[in-house]
Scaffold this motif. Sequence first.
Motif, mmCIF file in Angstrom:
data_model
loop_
_atom_site.group_PDB
_atom_site.id
_atom_site.type_symbol
_atom_site.label_atom_id
_atom_site.label_comp_id
_atom_site.label_asym_id
_atom_site.label_seq_id
_atom_site.Cartn_x
_atom_site.Cartn_y
_atom_site.Cartn_z
ATOM 1 N N MET A 1 12.769 -0.032 13.338
ATOM 2 C CA MET A 1 13.706 -0.716 12.432
ATOM 3 C C MET A 1 13.104 -0.539 11.053
ATOM 4 N N HIS A 2 13.532 0.489 10.349
ATOM 5 C CA HIS A 2 12.925 0.847 9.062
ATOM 6 C C HIS A 2 13.738 0.197 7.937
ATOM 7 N N PHE A 3 13.238 -0.960 7.493
ATOM 8 C CA PHE A 3 13.868 -1.681 6.381
ATOM 9 C C PHE A 3 13.423 -1.032 5.076
ATOM 10 N N MET A 4 14.204 -1.248 4.028
ATOM 11 C CA MET A 4 13.869 -0.695 2.711
ATOM 12 C C MET A 4 13.360 -1.826 1.807
ATOM 13 N N ASN A 5 12.593 -1.454 0.816
ATOM 14 C CA ASN A 5 11.963 -2.405 -0.110
ATOM 15 C C ASN A 5 12.767 -2.499 -1.417
ATOM 16 N N PRO A 6 13.106 -3.693 -1.919
ATOM 17 C CA PRO A 6 12.871 -5.026 -1.378
ATOM 18 C C PRO A 6 13.891 -5.394 -0.298
ATOM 19 N N ALA B 1 5.167 -5.040 10.961
ATOM 20 C CA ALA B 1 5.083 -4.502 9.588
ATOM 21 C C ALA B 1 3.649 -4.620 9.082
ATOM 22 N N VAL B 2 2.701 -4.068 9.858
ATOM 23 C CA VAL B 2 1.297 -4.023 9.424
ATOM 24 C C VAL B 2 1.082 -2.699 8.689
ATOM 25 N N PRO B 3 -0.067 -2.505 8.028
ATOM 26 C CA PRO B 3 -0.266 -1.268 7.255
ATOM 27 C C PRO B 3 -0.034 0.008 8.077
ATOM 28 N N VAL C 1 7.552 -11.629 13.371
ATOM 29 C CA VAL C 1 7.302 -10.541 12.424
ATOM 30 C C VAL C 1 5.789 -10.427 12.305
ATOM 31 N N VAL C 2 5.239 -9.250 12.638
ATOM 32 C CA VAL C 2 3.780 -9.084 12.560
ATOM 33 C C VAL C 2 3.433 -8.420 11.230
ATOM 34 N N GLY C 3 2.659 -9.132 10.404
ATOM 35 C CA GLY C 3 2.342 -8.677 9.040
ATOM 36 C C GLY C 3 3.176 -9.481 8.063
ATOM 37 N N GLY C 4 2.484 -10.174 7.162
ATOM 38 C CA GLY C 4 3.216 -11.032 6.200
ATOM 39 C C GLY C 4 3.188 -10.460 4.793
ATOM 40 N N ASP D 1 0.012 -12.946 11.024
ATOM 41 C CA ASP D 1 -0.878 -12.085 10.230
ATOM 42 C C ASP D 1 -2.309 -12.386 10.649
ATOM 43 N N VAL D 2 -3.212 -11.441 10.395
ATOM 44 C CA VAL D 2 -4.619 -11.699 10.722
ATOM 45 C C VAL D 2 -5.218 -12.748 9.800
ATOM 46 N N ALA D 3 -4.694 -12.813 8.581
ATOM 47 C CA ALA D 3 -5.330 -13.652 7.571
ATOM 48 C C ALA D 3 -4.423 -14.809 7.181
ATOM 49 N N LEU E 1 -4.009 1.290 14.220
ATOM 50 C CA LEU E 1 -3.742 -0.152 14.099
ATOM 51 C C LEU E 1 -2.422 -0.490 14.795
ATOM 52 N N LYS E 2 -1.396 0.315 14.539
ATOM 53 C CA LYS E 2 -0.093 0.035 15.160
ATOM 54 C C LYS E 2 -0.199 0.144 16.688
ATOM 55 N N TYR E 3 -0.934 1.171 17.185
ATOM 56 C CA TYR E 3 -1.066 1.321 18.642
ATOM 57 C C TYR E 3 -1.690 0.058 19.245
HETATM 58 P P1 NAD Z 1 1.272 -4.687 3.129
HETATM 59 O O1 NAD Z 1 -0.087 -4.133 2.964
HETATM 60 O O2 NAD Z 1 1.970 -5.307 1.971
HETATM 61 O O3 NAD Z 1 1.273 -5.797 4.308
HETATM 62 C C1 NAD Z 1 0.636 -5.594 5.535
HETATM 63 C C2 NAD Z 1 0.237 -6.946 6.108
HETATM 64 O O4 NAD Z 1 -0.261 -6.733 7.436
HETATM 65 C C3 NAD Z 1 -0.871 -7.676 5.321
HETATM 66 O O5 NAD Z 1 -0.466 -8.992 5.035
HETATM 67 C C4 NAD Z 1 -2.061 -7.652 6.282
HETATM 68 O O6 NAD Z 1 -2.886 -8.819 6.161
HETATM 69 C C5 NAD Z 1 -1.359 -7.619 7.626
HETATM 70 N N1 NAD Z 1 -2.187 -7.111 8.719
HETATM 71 C C6 NAD Z 1 -3.160 -6.177 8.688
HETATM 72 N N2 NAD Z 1 -3.691 -6.022 9.913
HETATM 73 C C7 NAD Z 1 -3.029 -6.881 10.734
HETATM 74 C C8 NAD Z 1 -3.137 -7.193 12.120
HETATM 75 N N3 NAD Z 1 -4.025 -6.572 12.905
HETATM 76 N N4 NAD Z 1 -2.318 -8.142 12.629
HETATM 77 C C9 NAD Z 1 -1.426 -8.786 11.842
HETATM 78 N N5 NAD Z 1 -1.286 -8.528 10.524
HETATM 79 C C10 NAD Z 1 -2.079 -7.583 9.980
HETATM 80 O O7 NAD Z 1 2.136 -3.477 3.738
HETATM 81 P P2 NAD Z 1 3.731 -3.229 3.595
HETATM 82 O O8 NAD Z 1 4.002 -2.503 2.325
HETATM 83 O O9 NAD Z 1 4.444 -4.489 3.903
HETATM 84 O O10 NAD Z 1 3.978 -2.153 4.759
HETATM 85 C C11 NAD Z 1 4.077 -2.543 6.118
HETATM 86 C C12 NAD Z 1 4.770 -1.439 6.906
HETATM 87 O O11 NAD Z 1 6.086 -1.233 6.359
HETATM 88 C C13 NAD Z 1 4.087 -0.078 6.878
HETATM 89 O O12 NAD Z 1 4.254 0.525 8.130
HETATM 90 C C14 NAD Z 1 4.869 0.686 5.812
HETATM 91 O O13 NAD Z 1 4.825 2.076 6.003
HETATM 92 C C15 NAD Z 1 6.268 0.150 6.053
HETATM 93 N N6 NAD Z 1 7.193 0.251 4.914
HETATM 94 C C16 NAD Z 1 6.777 -0.067 3.652
HETATM 95 C C17 NAD Z 1 7.686 0.010 2.592
HETATM 96 C C18 NAD Z 1 7.257 -0.354 1.190
HETATM 97 O O14 NAD Z 1 7.968 0.035 0.238
HETATM 98 N N7 NAD Z 1 6.173 -1.083 0.992
HETATM 99 C C19 NAD Z 1 9.012 0.414 2.830
HETATM 100 C C20 NAD Z 1 9.411 0.693 4.140
HETATM 101 C C21 NAD Z 1 8.493 0.616 5.177
#
Ligand code: NAD
Length: 285
Positions: A140-145, A90-92, A8-11, A33-35, A97-99
Motif C-alpha cells: 500500500m504505497h501512500f504518497m507524501n503528505p 512504514a519503517v525505514p 501502523v508500524v513506524g510513526g 514504533d521502537v522509540a 529491517l522490513k523482513y
Molecule cells: P521515517 O524515517 O520518517 O520514519 C520511520 C519510522 O520508523 C521512525 O519513526 C523510526 O523510529 C521507526 N522505526 C525504525 N525501526 C523500527 C522498528 N524496528 N519498529 C518500529 N518502528 C521502527 O521514514 P518515512 O519517510 O516515513 O518512510 C517510511 C517508509 O515509507 C519507507 O519504506 C519509505 O520508502 C516509504 N515512503 C516514503 C515516502 C516519503 O516521501 N517519505 C513516500 C512514500 C513511501
Amino acid sequence: MPISKVAVVGGGTMGNGIAHVCAASGLEVVMIDVAQDALDRGVATIERNLGRQLAKERITEAEMQAALGRIATSTAIADGAADVDIVIEAVPEKAELKYSIFEALDEHAPDHAILASNTSSISITEIAARTGRPEQVIGMHFMNPVPVMKLVEIVRGLATDDATAQATHELSEALGKTPVEVNDFPGFVSNRVLMPMINEAVFALMEGVADAEAIDQVMKLGMAHPMGPLTLADLIGLDTCLNILEVLHRELGDDRYRPCPLLRKYVAAGWLGRKSGRGFHRYDP
Ligand code: NAD
C-alpha cells in the motif's frame, strides 16, 4: 472482510500520516514504533495536522478529538498488532529491517490480518516470502503528505490473492483515496517513471544545460507539473532519490537508471534537500 482496526508500524513521516487518515476515517489505530519519543513526535504531528484541517473548517473540533481518541501507541509489535485486521508497515527503507518486521508481524498478528507495506522500492514478493501468509501480503504505497495526496499505489506480489487486493482497495477508498493497482516490479509505476525524470534533470544541471531554477521553471510552466523535478527531489530527500535509483539500476540491470554523479555528490555533502536546509535549492531552517 470488514477492516475496523489497523496497526501502523513506524510513526515517522509516512506512518503518522497513515495513522492520521485511518483515525480520521473512523478506524481504531495502534501506532507502533521502537522509540517512545518517535511515537510522541508522531502523535504531536497528527495533532498539528488535524489542527490545520480544523482551522480551514474541513473538520470540527469534535471530529478532531474523536480522531485523536482513536489513536493508541505501542513500542511492541507483540502487543500492538495482536488484535488488528490489517497492519501497514512504514519503517525505514531497509530490506533486512522490513523482513524482520514482517517475520514478527506474521508471528503476532491474527491469522486473518492483512500485512501491507508502504515500501517505495523493495519487492513485495520478497517481503511476502518471509511470512507464512504470502497471499495476505500486499503493497500500500501512500504518497507524501499522506493526508493530502489522493493516490494509493496498490502493489500485488506474486502470491497476493484477490481477497487481499479487494480488501485493500476498499480500505483505500474508505480513507478517501484512489487506489491504483500495479504489479510488483522495481519502483512499481510511480518511482519507475518519476526517478528517471528527476535523474535526467540532475544530469541537465550537471552538464550546464540550465541552472536549477530554469530547469524547474521549464517543467512547471511548460509541462504543467505542480513543481519542478529538482524542487520535488529536494522535497522527497536526495538520499531517498539516490536509494531508489540504486534499486532500479541494480534490479533492472539497465544503465539508463544509473544515478547521476552530481546526485551522489550532493548526498555525500549532506545536501539532502528540504530536510537539511539545502539541496538543489536553499531552504530556511
Ligand atoms: P521515517 O524515517 O520518517 O520514519 C520511520 C519510522 O520508523 C521512525 O519513526 C523510526 O523510529 C521507526 N522505526 C525504525 N525501526 C523500527 C522498528 N524496528 N519498529 C518500529 N518502528 C521502527 O521514514 P518515512 O519517510 O516515513 O518512510 C517510511 C517508509 O515509507 C519507507 O519504506 C519509505 O520508502 C516509504 N515512503 C516514503 C515516502 C516519503 O516521501 N517519505 C513516500 C512514500 C513511501
